[in-house]
Design a protein around this motif. Structure first.
Motif, PDB file in Angstrom:
ATOM      1  N   GLU A   1      -4.680  -0.741  14.832  1.00  0.00           N
ATOM      2  CA  GLU A   1      -3.223  -0.763  14.959  1.00  0.00           C
ATOM      3  C   GLU A   1      -2.515  -0.542  13.632  1.00  0.00           C
ATOM      4  OE1 GLU A   1      -5.359  -2.504  18.078  1.00  0.00           O
ATOM      5  OE2 GLU A   1      -5.238  -3.296  16.014  1.00  0.00           O
ATOM      6  N   GLY A   2      -3.285  -0.412  12.527  1.00  0.00           N
ATOM      7  CA  GLY A   2      -2.683  -0.128  11.229  1.00  0.00           C
ATOM      8  C   GLY A   2      -2.339  -1.341  10.401  1.00  0.00           C
ATOM      9  N   VAL A   3      -2.777  -2.540  10.806  1.00  0.00           N
ATOM     10  CA  VAL A   3      -2.533  -3.755  10.031  1.00  0.00           C
ATOM     11  C   VAL A   3      -3.613  -3.875   8.956  1.00  0.00           C
ATOM     12  CG1 VAL A   3      -2.361  -6.262  10.108  1.00  0.00           C
ATOM     13  CG2 VAL A   3      -1.429  -4.889  11.981  1.00  0.00           C
ATOM     14  N   ALA A   4      -3.200  -4.119   7.717  1.00  0.00           N
ATOM     15  CA  ALA A   4      -4.130  -4.165   6.586  1.00  0.00           C
ATOM     16  C   ALA A   4      -4.320  -5.606   6.123  1.00  0.00           C
ATOM     17  CB  ALA A   4      -3.621  -3.306   5.429  1.00  0.00           C
TER      18      ALA A   4
ATOM     19  N   ALA B   1      -6.489   0.403  -2.392  1.00  0.00           N
ATOM     20  CA  ALA B   1      -5.158   0.703  -2.931  1.00  0.00           C
ATOM     21  C   ALA B   1      -5.131   0.369  -4.413  1.00  0.00           C
ATOM     22  CB  ALA B   1      -4.094  -0.102  -2.193  1.00  0.00           C
ATOM     23  N   LEU B   2      -4.573   1.278  -5.217  1.00  0.00           N
ATOM     24  CA  LEU B   2      -4.476   1.096  -6.661  1.00  0.00           C
ATOM     25  C   LEU B   2      -3.008   1.068  -7.076  1.00  0.00           C
ATOM     26  CD1 LEU B   2      -7.189   3.617  -7.938  1.00  0.00           C
ATOM     27  CD2 LEU B   2      -7.460   1.188  -7.408  1.00  0.00           C
ATOM     28  N   SER B   3      -2.668   0.113  -7.929  1.00  0.00           N
ATOM     29  CA  SER B   3      -1.307   0.006  -8.446  1.00  0.00           C
ATOM     30  C   SER B   3      -1.367  -0.389  -9.909  1.00  0.00           C
ATOM     31  CB  SER B   3      -0.498  -1.034  -7.651  1.00  0.00           C
ATOM     32  OG  SER B   3      -1.097  -2.316  -7.760  1.00  0.00           O
TER      33      SER B   3
ATOM     34  N   ASP C   1       0.825  -1.213   0.000  1.00  0.00           N
ATOM     35  CA  ASP C   1       0.000   0.000   0.000  1.00  0.00           C
ATOM     36  C   ASP C   1       0.857   1.260   0.000  1.00  0.00           C
ATOM     37  OD1 ASP C   1      -2.148  -1.693   0.051  1.00  0.00           O
ATOM     38  OD2 ASP C   1      -2.702  -1.301   2.136  1.00  0.00           O
ATOM     39  N   ALA C   2       2.015   1.188   0.661  1.00  0.00           N
ATOM     40  CA  ALA C   2       2.893   2.357   0.735  1.00  0.00           C
ATOM     41  C   ALA C   2       3.439   2.751  -0.633  1.00  0.00           C
ATOM     42  CB  ALA C   2       4.046   2.078   1.701  1.00  0.00           C
ATOM     43  N   ARG C   3       3.393   1.816  -1.601  1.00  0.00           N
ATOM     44  CA  ARG C   3       3.893   2.090  -2.944  1.00  0.00           C
ATOM     45  C   ARG C   3       2.756   2.239  -3.941  1.00  0.00           C
ATOM     46  NH1 ARG C   3       7.226  -2.109  -1.058  1.00  0.00           N
ATOM     47  NH2 ARG C   3       6.272  -3.669  -2.422  1.00  0.00           N
TER      48      ARG C   3
END
Length: 653
Positions: A436-439, A489-491, A390-392
């Protein structure tokens, strides 16, 4: 569930018999019958997976159980496989479908059959059961399709959203090795000459699969969703949320709620009694109730089952392997009738790229947390925490939810934007993000932007690069808890799952709408529980030896990333026939991350057949290389007898 006495009949077994087709080709079969003078219904499983050894242990979980409850059960090797004669040019060839109908008619005409036939199977066998249910032969009265595809282009092992799946290369190596394996001594002393002829006549179906890169007549053939109106017998469709083929259940129930009932559990590509992740269910007892209803009455009453029984998933901390999924069983009518569509304008959500227009980053390394497609049911391979991918990517996220949201059906994403000279592809992932931010990935979808809305080979992008596209995400039943967030999230890449020819490119998104099928209320609990899984057969006639578990790895050297897995040699021994079957698979993906264009997949699939007269070994080594404009494949098949070379074949496409 109807109470059934345990094993009311003794069972007689015929390990090998012939069924002759109109053209003279003989199909090999294994038969189990209840010891009774009265004619009984027949149940057919029809697959290419070698009744003598390859799935012998699995056959013995199902067929003797049904036979002990009053059914003649038969396992038939398809034309060109196992001990059967003839040749198989590709999956679902016309002769394969014709043979299925001939076998059904043959069964109904036997003196020990009362004229009523059922058909079932998992994967290929489940799909064959669906195909036989179109314009059905008169004796076929009901079918069970487990982990089956109803849409060969969109929901199979080959493509997703018009993009090539890397798993098609694994299957491209595995299928020829299965079809090139030797017939057993059941066929007589000429078995070795038949083996040589089979190898000499062997085709390489992967060539067809890569050539047919749009949804055309090739893929529509055998895809029952395109002829759902012609389905003509009751169908029990069974799937698992972790399986590549899970879309078929809700889709078929929606298309034919008058004929189709569905069960979807949390598992992958398995029969549900061996379902993983759990909880598993007692497939044999569930199937027996189905068969008793449709096959033991001339005019059965309406079945009082709910149309859908599904495992309603909830958040699990992602991991490569899970023993049990969180959630509960629920029941409902067809998903399309139960859910309400909510349109979410993504401009109203928090975006990683500010206000529209948005840019989808051109990062070729996105996809390393994807896991497997779930196709072969091997251990592990579940999607991991999506945070790194997701960060990318381009991300949209809700605020923490103020109440539970239950997604029930297939999510659709509508996009409007533009690309460069090459349309490329876009991938959408919907995740449940914990406080907690876990996806945890809920579902995902893929779209080749060079194809039109029907995924045919027609450009959807204009010369200016503008496009309008819908992405259909995998169907699901999922409760997002209050306090969690939904993230999209899109990639433009999803490697190694997607083996795209087009490089990851910057894609501009001007407008995006997420269409969520949401249940307004929590679905009902099951009116009665599904049966518990049984460890069948009680007396095992095989033993399994696996010295080492499946291993997975990821390593980076400079700009090159390598991901892979290895299933060490797994051996099953059958004392009754003095035979053993072993197999191993090694699959490696590599990517040049400096430009994201060069991709390579290597597959080695090896099978060993130990028998009283000697040992056969068949292996296929395959290498697929993809650049910006093409994919090439080199493959070599080698067959050995008693460790000496017997035959070899090579293919290059």
């Amino acid at each position: 569930m109807t109470d059934q006495p345990e094993n009311p009949f003794d069972v007689s077994e015929t390990d090998h018999l012939w069924i002759t087709m109109p053209d003279g080709v003989r199909l090999a079969a294994r038969l189990w019958r209840p010891v009774t003078q009265a004619p009984v219904p027949a149940i057919l499983e029809y697959i290419p997976y070698r009744k003598t050894d390859m799935v012998r242990a699995r056959d013995e979980r199902n067929h003797p159980y049904f036979a002990a409850h009053g059914y003649a059960c038969i396992r038939v090797d398809m034309r060109g496989s196992g001990d059967s004669e003839g040749h198989m040019p590709d999956m679902y060839a016309p002769a394969e479908l014709d043979d299925a109908r001939q076998v059904i008619e043959w069964l109904a005409a036997q003196p020990w059959c009362n004229g009523r036939v059922g058909m079932f199977g998992t994967s290929w066998g489940g799909t064959a059961s669906l195909q036989a249910s179109v314009d059905t032969p008169a004796p076929l009265k009901a079918a069970i399709a487990v982990c089956a595809t109803h849409d060969r282009f969109e929901d199979d092992i080959h493509y997703m959203g018009g993009c090539v799946l890397s798993d098609t290369f694994e299957w491209g190596a595995t299928l020829p090795s299965i079809l090139a394996s030797p017939p057993s001594l059941n066929v007589g002393p000429e078995w070795k000459s038949r083996w040589k002829e089979r190898i000499d006549s062997l085709t390489f179906p992967l060539q067809n699969w890569l050539r047919e890169d749009g949804r055309g007549d090739f893929w529509r053939h055998g895809s029952v969703i395109h002829t759902a109106e012609a389905l003509s017998v009751p169908i029990l469709s069974v799937g698992g949320w972790s399986d590549r083929y899970s879309n078929s259940v809700m889709s078929l129930v929606d298309a034919r709620p008058d004929l189709v009932w569905g069960v979807v559990g949390p598992w992958g590509h398995h029969y549900p009694d061996h379902g993983s992740p759990g909880p598993s269910i007692g497939f044999q007892k569930l199937a027996l109730e189905w068969w008793d209803h449709w096959l033991k009455s001339d005019q059965p009453d309406a079945l009082d089952w709910p149309r859908l029984r599904v495992w309603m998933r909830e958040f699990d901390t992602p991991g490569n392997s899970l023993v049990q999924r969180s959630g509960r069983w629920a029941q409902s009518g067809p998903a399309s009738k139960e859910s309400e569509i909510q349109d979410w304008d993504l401009s109203k959500l928090k975006s990683s790229d500010g206000p529209a227009p948005w840019r989808v980053p051109a990062d070729p390394t996105v996809g390393q947390t994807a896991g497997d497609t779930g196709y072969f049911g091997r251990p592990g391979g579940l999607p991991l925490d999506q945070t790194a991918d997701d960060a990318r990517s381009l991300v949209f996220e809700t605020a923490p939810l103020e109440q539970d949201v239950i997604i029930y059906g297939s999510v659709t994403l509508t996009l409007r934007g533009e690309t460069g000279d090459k349309p490329g592809q876009i991938i959408a992932r919907l995740s449940d993000v914990s406080p907690e931010g876990v996806a945890a990935r809920i579902s995902y979808g893929v779209r080749n932007l060079s194809l039109d809305e029907n995924l045919d080979c027609k450009p959807s992008a204009t010369r200016s690069g503008k496009f309008n596209a819908d992405l259909r995400l995998h169907s699901t039943a999922y409760r997002v808890r209050k306090g969690h967030s939904l993230r999209l999230a899109l990639s433009s890449s999803y490697w190694p799952l997607i083996h795209a020819k087009s490089p990851a490119l910057d894609i501009q998104i001007d407008h995006a709408t997420l269409r969520l099928p949401v249940l307004p209320d929590a679905p009902a609990d099951l009116s009665r529980p599904l049966p518990e899984a049984q460890d069948l057969p009680v007396q095992k006639r095989h033993s399994t030896h696996a010295p080492n578990p499946l291993s997975r790895w990821t390593q980076t050297t400079g700009d090159r990333i390598e991901m892979g897995w290895h299933q060490p040699l797994l051996k099953t021994t059958f004392a009754q026939t003095e035979t053993a079957f072993s197999y191993e698979t090694n699959m490696t993906h590599s990517l040049d991350a400096s430009d994201g264009v060069e991709k390579q997949t290597n597959v080695l699939h090896r099978m060993v057949f130990e028998r009283p007269d000697g040992t056969a070994e068949v292996s296929v080594a395959l290498t697929a290389r993809t650049t910006s404009d093409r994919t090439t494949v080199d493959a070599e098949l080698n067959a050995k007898w008693n460790n000496q070379p017997f035959a070899t074949r090579q293919w290059r496409i």
